[in-house]
Design an enzyme around this catalytic site. Sequence first.
Site, short mmCIF file in Angstrom:
data_model
loop_
_atom_site.label_atom_id
_atom_site.label_comp_id
_atom_site.label_asym_id
_atom_site.label_seq_id
_atom_site.Cartn_x
_atom_site.Cartn_y
_atom_site.Cartn_z
CD GLU A 220 -0.05 1.41 -3.87
OE1 GLU A 220 -1.23 1.77 -3.97
OE2 GLU A 220 0.40 0.85 -2.86
CG ASP B 224 4.84 6.02 3.63
OD1 ASP B 224 3.96 5.19 3.36
OD2 ASP B 224 5.15 6.96 2.88
#
EC number: 4.2.1.20
Length: 261
Positions: free
Chosen positions: A47, A58
């Site tokens: 990924e 995030d």
Amino acid sequence: MSRIRQAFAALDGGKALIPYITVGDPDIRTTLALMHGMVANGADILELGVPFSDPMADGPVIQRAAERALANGISLRDVLDVVRKFRETDTQTPVVLMGYLNPVHKMGYREFAQEAAKAGVDGVLTVDSPVETIDPLYRELKDNGVDCIFLIAPTTTEDRIKTIAELAGGFVYYVSLKGVTGAASLDTDEVSRKIEYLHQYIDIPIGVGFGISNAESARKIGRVAEAVIVGSRIVKEIENNAGNEAAVVGALVKELKDAVR
């Protein structure tokens, strides 16, 4: 059969390890070395994070990685170039791009989907694209043979889960915690119950991410999900081991893979 489906089929009931890194952190050459090193140490699917200036999903570790990559001038086209270079020597390992819609929108959905497919991208996950509005990108990805991968959170409604089940390809990414990447406490019993519930609707593999930081948590999640996704811990090792990133990350990936076999 797509590379992602082949990867899960090859496991023959085993569990996939999906490590995450941010492209261009600390630089492109190291990113490529990390990709090959992670595969050599057991990663089943890679990924790759596409750097973005406002990575709202995030936590601080991956935010800093994005900042470092952006300071290096890394763009979405650079990310595709990295995949293209990786494919020169690895045509088997699936690669998934994870990022935000803005860079894709700027490039144009059709051009992005075509260039991603040409580069060797297998799946795309745009974390800020609700399933209700993703149709234009979804169609372009599907037309070019690229899986559209969706996030499901603990708060996702049943109706939305049903819609995702109809559209999702490759695997579904279950967010095991409310909040941002790198969050701490992980309730594996709750995750197990949720995975069982989701599989009433979803017949493709489910990967679990957020909050998996060591072999023990990976092992627990590997007992209940088809894939274990690890991001912040790996990115933190990259941040803390300048000049020795590939060796340290390779050792961590091996430890994680051994835990989920």
